[in-house]
Design a protein around this motif. Structure first.
Motif, PDB file in Angstrom:
ATOM      1  N   LYS A   1       0.773  -1.354   0.135  1.00  0.00           N
ATOM      2  CA  LYS A   1       0.046  -0.117  -0.099  1.00  0.00           C
ATOM      3  C   LYS A   1       1.060   1.141   0.059  1.00  0.00           C
ATOM      4  CE  LYS A   1      -4.460  -1.868   1.846  1.00  0.00           C
ATOM      5  NZ  LYS A   1      -5.544  -1.376   2.846  1.00  0.00           N
ATOM      6  N   GLU A   2       1.930   1.281   0.728  1.00  0.00           N
ATOM      7  CA  GLU A   2       2.903   2.226   0.803  1.00  0.00           C
ATOM      8  C   GLU A   2       3.421   2.385  -0.313  1.00  0.00           C
ATOM      9  OE1 GLU A   2       6.760   4.057   3.627  1.00  0.00           O
ATOM     10  OE2 GLU A   2       6.241   2.001   3.275  1.00  0.00           O
ATOM     11  N   ARG A   3       3.773   1.429  -1.402  1.00  0.00           N
ATOM     12  CA  ARG A   3       4.546   1.667  -2.539  1.00  0.00           C
ATOM     13  C   ARG A   3       3.484   1.942  -3.413  1.00  0.00           C
ATOM     14  NH1 ARG A   3       6.662  -3.824  -5.273  1.00  0.00           N
ATOM     15  NH2 ARG A   3       4.589  -4.072  -5.413  1.00  0.00           N
ATOM     16  N   GLU A   4       2.298   1.404  -3.449  1.00  0.00           N
ATOM     17  CA  GLU A   4       1.106   2.097  -4.299  1.00  0.00           C
ATOM     18  C   GLU A   4       0.797   3.380  -3.959  1.00  0.00           C
ATOM     19  OE1 GLU A   4      -2.160  -0.612  -3.427  1.00  0.00           O
ATOM     20  OE2 GLU A   4      -1.542  -1.999  -4.813  1.00  0.00           O
ATOM     21  N   ALA A   5       0.789   3.968  -2.710  1.00  0.00           N
ATOM     22  CA  ALA A   5       0.606   5.323  -2.418  1.00  0.00           C
ATOM     23  C   ALA A   5       1.748   6.273  -3.069  1.00  0.00           C
ATOM     24  CB  ALA A   5       0.385   5.372  -0.791  1.00  0.00           C
ATOM     25  N   LYS A   6       3.078   5.744  -3.012  1.00  0.00           N
ATOM     26  CA  LYS A   6       4.098   6.443  -3.582  1.00  0.00           C
ATOM     27  C   LYS A   6       3.707   6.462  -5.050  1.00  0.00           C
ATOM     28  CE  LYS A   6       7.356   5.626   0.137  1.00  0.00           C
ATOM     29  NZ  LYS A   6       8.953   5.077   0.341  1.00  0.00           N
ATOM     30  N   ILE A   7       3.456   5.186  -5.527  1.00  0.00           N
ATOM     31  CA  ILE A   7       3.343   4.947  -7.201  1.00  0.00           C
ATOM     32  C   ILE A   7       2.203   6.176  -7.455  1.00  0.00           C
ATOM     33  CG2 ILE A   7       2.621   3.915  -9.052  1.00  0.00           C
ATOM     34  CD1 ILE A   7       4.198   1.496  -7.573  1.00  0.00           C
ATOM     35  N   ALA A   8       1.286   6.137  -6.811  1.00  0.00           N
ATOM     36  CA  ALA A   8      -0.050   7.057  -6.843  1.00  0.00           C
ATOM     37  C   ALA A   8       0.568   8.609  -6.897  1.00  0.00           C
ATOM     38  CB  ALA A   8      -0.987   6.816  -6.089  1.00  0.00           C
ATOM     39  N   LEU A   9       1.227   8.735  -5.805  1.00  0.00           N
ATOM     40  CA  LEU A   9       1.766  10.179  -5.668  1.00  0.00           C
ATOM     41  C   LEU A   9       2.584  10.542  -6.807  1.00  0.00           C
ATOM     42  CD1 LEU A   9       2.063  12.656  -3.904  1.00  0.00           C
ATOM     43  CD2 LEU A   9       4.012  11.495  -2.847  1.00  0.00           C
ATOM     44  N   LEU A  10       3.814   9.530  -7.226  1.00  0.00           N
ATOM     45  CA  LEU A  10       4.602  10.073  -8.257  1.00  0.00           C
ATOM     46  C   LEU A  10       3.596  10.131  -9.697  1.00  0.00           C
ATOM     47  CD1 LEU A  10       7.487   7.474  -7.543  1.00  0.00           C
ATOM     48  CD2 LEU A  10       7.280   9.946  -7.633  1.00  0.00           C
ATOM     49  N   THR A  11       2.576   9.031  -9.841  1.00  0.00           N
ATOM     50  CA  THR A  11       1.783   9.265 -11.045  1.00  0.00           C
ATOM     51  C   THR A  11       1.110  10.735 -11.236  1.00  0.00           C
ATOM     52  OG1 THR A  11       1.306   6.857 -10.907  1.00  0.00           O
ATOM     53  CG2 THR A  11      -0.110   8.068 -12.250  1.00  0.00           C
ATOM     54  N   LYS A  12       0.648  11.293  -9.765  1.00  0.00           N
ATOM     55  CA  LYS A  12      -0.190  12.563  -9.681  1.00  0.00           C
ATOM     56  C   LYS A  12       0.929  13.433  -9.972  1.00  0.00           C
ATOM     57  CE  LYS A  12      -4.264  11.338  -8.457  1.00  0.00           C
ATOM     58  NZ  LYS A  12      -5.706  11.696  -9.252  1.00  0.00           N
TER      59      LYS A  12
END
Length: 527
Positions: free
Chosen positions: A307-318
């Motif tokens: 989830k942390e990685r997904e959150a980071k990926i989502a943040l980076l994606t954003k």
């Protein structure tokens, strides 16, 4: 015991799910519940990326089962609901399975009203699509809810309906679960003989399908016999459960068996064994809890990491989307500025070209106007020259005429006394006519008219610079001087002597207030 049966129901429902998921891809049916969390997540992402609805639903269910087995109820409910959301427009066996699983999870969490709501929806849908196995599972779970609420009659009705359905389907696993549920109800009602009978049937069916849940049934049989006071049978079934649990390394059932042996030993008066069994049960229970906590911790760490990685990926994606949006904005602004610059530049060039053309046109107009004025001036100059020449010629003609007439007059005067008397009157008449012609003023009127056409402002200028009024003779002298005639020519025109011209010039200079040394004729030419 209720929780154990609920777990059995969940496992049974998963078996139904695997059996009745004909709509799902064949390769995913091979994946068991124990497949790693990361595998589930990756397959779910891949299904979402491909927009494969069937695989999205299936992997949500697998993740929900995975979380449920670990006791992470909120995540399990979340994934079941996600699966239900994607499956909301389709009424099939998968929909029924999801509703049954949600009902069982809420049963475990003591949310009986919510559990009944899901299970009743499952019953209606199962009847609608004629899904008997789903209906049987729903009745079994609904009976367990009524049992927890203390409504044993309702619970038995539901369990009996489920029993008939599983019997019609010849589903041994389902029959085993329902027999166990009915046995549990009779145990709660303290009808131990009936409970024993149903537990025995449950054991037989679990034994047929070689299901480890038969160990739980052995513990139930030992528990019922202990409550009946038949301690020999109680020890027999419980020891058998203990043996089976040790063989299969089932720590949970081993802990339950040791705990039941402790209770039976206490009732038989063997307190030492009771104490030892109890300590062993507590030890196994702690071992089970420790293993479960370790398993949960490891899994939750993985979940948290993902989830942390997904959150980071989502943040980076954003951030990337924002950067791309900013880049697009900058490119758009630059493009807009370039467009504006190009438009302004071309407008400037166009206006400059227009101004240049206008200036050229103006220059052409000015040149044409200048050429016209030059032509007019040249024409006027030629006309002036012609008129001046004509005027000069006219002046000389007057002078010549006056001279001729004067000579004729002089000659006739000389002859009048020499000729005969009869011609004297005629000669005198001729002389008179010649004098009248010489003194005729009409010639001067015409002369002034021509002069004013050539020099329209001359007389005004003369009047401005004189100290007094000029006589007619003086005005005539000014005009003749302006025509650049010599004193001799002026004397001839005016029929006076050159000395008289000199005196007239002197007087004119005084009236014009000319300084000594100033040229009178040049003064007239400058006016």
């Amino acid at each position: 015991m209720i929780k154990e049966r609920i777990v059995f129901l969940m496992l049974l429902m998963f078996g139904l799910q695997m059996h009745y998921s004909q709509d799902l891809p064949e390769k995913d049916k091979l994946n068991p519940v124990g497949t790693s969390f990361l595998g589930f997540k990756n397959r779910l992402k891949d299904a979402i990326r491909k927009q494969d609805t069937s695989n999205i639903i299936y992997n949500h269910i697998l993740l929900a089962d995975f979380y449920h087995d670990l006791g992470v109820t909120n995540e399990a409910v979340h994934h079941y609901n996600e699966a239900l959301l994607f499956h909301s427009k389709v009424s099939d066996s998968t929909h029924v399975i999801i509703l049954n699983n949600l009902g069982s999870i809420n049963l475990e969490a003591d949310q009986y009203a919510i559990a009944k709501s899901y299970l009743q929806k499952s019953l209606r849908l199962s009847r609608t699509i004629d899904f008997q196995k789903g209906e049987a599972v729903a009745y079994a779970s609904l009976g367990a809810v009524y049992e927890k609420e203390g409504e044993y009659d309702q619970g038995l009705k539901c369990q009996n309906k489920s029993l008939r359905l599983f019997s019609a389907l010849s589903d041994y696993e389902g029959l085993a679960v329902v027999y166990e549920n009915i046995g549990s109800i009779y145990e709660d009602l303290q009808q131990y003989d009936k409970a024993y009978t149903y537990f025995k049937s449950a054991y037989e069916y679990f034994y047929r399908v070689n299901d480890d849940r038969k160990i739980s049934i052995l513990n139930n049989l030992g528990d019922v016999n202990r409550k009946k006071g038949d301690f020999e049978k109680a020890f027999f079934y419980t020891n058998k459960a203990k043996y089976e649990a040790e063989q299969t390394n089932n720590v949970h059932q081993l802990s339950s068996a040791l705990k039941d042996l402790s209770k039976t030993s206490k009732l038989t008066g063997d307190h030492l064994k009771a104490f030892d069994y109890l300590n062993a049960s507590i030890y196994k229970y702690k071992e089970e809890q420790k293993l479960r906590r370790i398993q949960q911790m490891n899994t939750l760490q993985i979940v948290y990491g993902v989830k942390e990685r997904e959150a980071k990926i989502a943040l980076l994606t954003k951030q990337n989307e924002l950067n791309r949006a900013n880049q697009r904005t900058v490119v758009f602004v630059i493009f807009l500025v370039i467009i504006i610059f190009v438009i302004v530049f071309f407008n400037y060039r166009k206006k400059k070209d227009q101004r240049f053309k206008i200036e050229q046109y103006k220059q052409q107009l000015l040149k044409a106007d200048l050429d016209k004025k030059i032509a007019e001036e040249e024409s006027l100059q030629r006309e002036i020259q012609i008129k001046t020449s004509s005027l000069s010629k006219y002046s000389l003609h007057l002078a010549h005429k006056n001279k001729v007439l004067s000579d004729v007059s002089s000659t006739l005067i000389k002859l009048k006394d020499r000729e005969r008397m009869f011609i004297k009157p005629k000669l005198e008449g001729l002389i008179a006519e010649i004098k009248a012609d010489i003194e005729d003023e009409q010639g001067w009127v015409d002369f002034i008219k021509y002069f004013e056409q050539i020099h329209p402002d001359f007389f005004k200028k003369i009047h401005k610079v004189t100290s007094g009024n000029l006589s007619t003779a003086e005005m005539r002298l000014c005009m003749l001087l302006r025509l650049s005639l010599t004193s001799k020519e002026i004397a001839s025109v005016l029929r006076i002597t050159p000395d008289s011209i000199r005196i007239a010039r002197y007087r004119l200079r005084k009236k014009l207030l000319l300084e000594k040394g100033s040229n009178l004729q040049n003064f007239m030419l400058d006016l």
